[in-house]
Design a protein around this motif. Structure first.
Motif, short mmCIF file in Angstrom:
data_model
loop_
_atom_site.label_atom_id
_atom_site.label_comp_id
_atom_site.label_asym_id
_atom_site.label_seq_id
_atom_site.Cartn_x
_atom_site.Cartn_y
_atom_site.Cartn_z
N LEU A 10 -4.56 5.71 -4.99
CA LEU A 10 -3.30 5.17 -4.51
C LEU A 10 -2.89 4.10 -5.52
O LEU A 10 -3.42 2.99 -5.52
CB LEU A 10 -3.46 4.59 -3.10
N ARG A 11 -1.98 4.48 -6.39
CA ARG A 11 -1.64 3.63 -7.53
C ARG A 11 -0.45 2.74 -7.19
O ARG A 11 0.59 3.22 -6.73
CB ARG A 11 -1.30 4.51 -8.74
N GLU A 12 -0.62 1.44 -7.43
CA GLU A 12 0.48 0.51 -7.17
C GLU A 12 1.56 0.70 -8.24
O GLU A 12 1.31 0.56 -9.43
CB GLU A 12 -0.02 -0.93 -7.18
N LYS A 307 -7.92 1.75 0.07
CA LYS A 307 -7.45 0.77 -0.91
C LYS A 307 -7.72 -0.62 -0.34
O LYS A 307 -6.98 -1.13 0.50
CB LYS A 307 -5.94 0.96 -1.17
N ALA A 310 -5.14 -4.21 -0.56
CA ALA A 310 -3.83 -3.65 -0.89
C ALA A 310 -2.79 -4.77 -0.91
O ALA A 310 -1.86 -4.76 -1.71
CB ALA A 310 -3.45 -2.57 0.12
N LYS A 338 5.09 -3.36 -1.12
CA LYS A 338 4.55 -2.65 -2.27
C LYS A 338 4.88 -1.17 -2.19
O LYS A 338 4.90 -0.59 -1.09
CB LYS A 338 3.03 -2.85 -2.39
N TRP A 340 3.57 2.47 -3.55
CA TRP A 340 2.38 3.13 -4.07
C TRP A 340 2.70 4.60 -4.33
O TRP A 340 3.55 5.18 -3.66
CB TRP A 340 1.25 3.06 -3.05
#
Length: 351
Positions: A10-12, A307, A310, A338, A340
């Motif tokens: 899970l990429r920010e 995550k 987070a 955020k 993601w």
């Protein structure tokens, strides 16, 4: 979508600042982020404002509008009408505001009053003809959407014994679900012969339900499965044969996910592809997928990823975008939202 034997991240993508207090809820605008239409979402906050964010040509989000000077206390919940023309915002000031989106502008065209105190949640039905609200006064209100931005309260439902945290319509039929500080989920439908709404089922501890406050619930794309989360640190999955021809088909508990969050779970959201996201007071986000290995005894789910950290504080809301990219928005007590993206660990986006 096959999640077997693959590793995911899970990429920010972006951390969005602007709110000056806790961010309570996020809601993606329908039919955005797909077919070349930029993704748009709303966020609402303890700072009494709602912010509208839009994706630009580079894929990053910018604040396009701030809806303010209408609510006088925390804005707790926001929800777009199915057409995306209207945004409803529920506030601790005991009102629900209806905003009309005209071009880049938003105008407050109606204010719904009636709750005794804090309104906690707002939800539109699938056709946009009905709106539901709930609050600390233990009641659930159903409003009919009329021409000329008029809203008529058609029912006040008094079944819960404590603060009602969330209302959510089933995506495939006009059945309304509410969850509460009284540890239960209630299912409401309209009596076919009259305009009366009534509770047809209460999901509580006696039928494998939660043992503490139920904070949130969400449906899969078909409306046949539901996920709920609670202060009891569990996530529960429910299933039903509820369809138009049998509104009264009961909901049954199929599995409980526990041990993944160690503080209150505030939010769950089911993506169109079947990925369940959860956000909690342990500052973490978890993703779960159906476990295809286990066909005995109904569906079971497994952790896809967790995550940690987070956010710097509680995660209050997680919401999947239903567009082309697997984008997840999260809102936190740390005042940020955020964005993601779920990607394969090889760095390739999910195809």
């Amino acid at each position: 979508m096959n999640f077997e034997d693959e590793d995911f991240e899970l990429r920010e993508i972006q951390r969005l600042e602007g709110h000056t207090d806790k961010v309570w809820s996020v809601a993606w605008k329908p039919a955005t982020g797909i077919n070349g239409v930029p993704a748009v979402f709303a966020s609402c906050s303890g700072d009494k404002t709602v912010r509208i964010w839009e994706e630009n040509s580079t894929g990053s989000f910018q604040c396009q509008a701030v809806l303010e000077e209408t609510h006088t206390r925390t804005v707790r919940s926001c929800a777009w009408s199915p057409s995306g023309k209207f945004l409803a915002t529920a506030s601790f000031d005991a009102t629900t505001a209806i905003w009309e989106n005209v071009g880049v502008d938003f105008e407050c065209v109606s204010t719904l009053e009636g709750h005794d105190n804090e309104v906690k949640s707002v939800s539109w039905n699938n056709s946009g003809s009905l709106l539901a609200t709930c609050g600390r006064d233990k009641s659930v209100w159903i409003w009919e959407v009329l021409p000329g931005n008029e809203f008529d309260c058609v029912s006040v439902l008094q079944g819960h014994t404590q603060d009602v945290k969330m209302v959510q319509w089933n995506p495939s039929m006009d059945a309304l679900f509410s969850c509460s500080y009284d540890n239960t989920i209630k299912v409401w439908v309209e009596n076919g012969d009259s305009d009366d709404w009534h509770c047809i089922q209460t999901l509580g501890e006696s039928n494998s339900g939660h043992t503490s406050t139920v904070w949130s619930l969400s449906f899969d794309a078909s409306g046949d499965k539901m996920v709920s989360c609670s202060d009891d640190l569990t996530i529960k999955v429910w299933t039903s044969k509820m369809q138009e021809w049998d509104q009264n088909a009961p909901w049954k508990h199929v599995c409980t996910l526990s041990g993944y969050h160690d503080r209150t779970i505030f939010s769950v959201n089911w993506s169109r592809e079947g990925i369940i996201a959860s956000g909690a007071a342990d500052d973490a986000i978890c993703l779960f997928v159906e476990n295809n290995d286990n066909e005995v005894g109904g569906p079971s789910f497994k952790l896809l990823l967790k995550k940690e950290k987070a956010h710097e504080m509680d995660v209050n809301s997680v919401q999947w975008n239903s567009g082309d990219r697997r984008l997840l928005a999260s809102a936190s007590d740390d005042g940020t939202v955020k964005i993601w993206e779920l990607v394969r660990l090889s760095g390739q986006k999910l195809l």
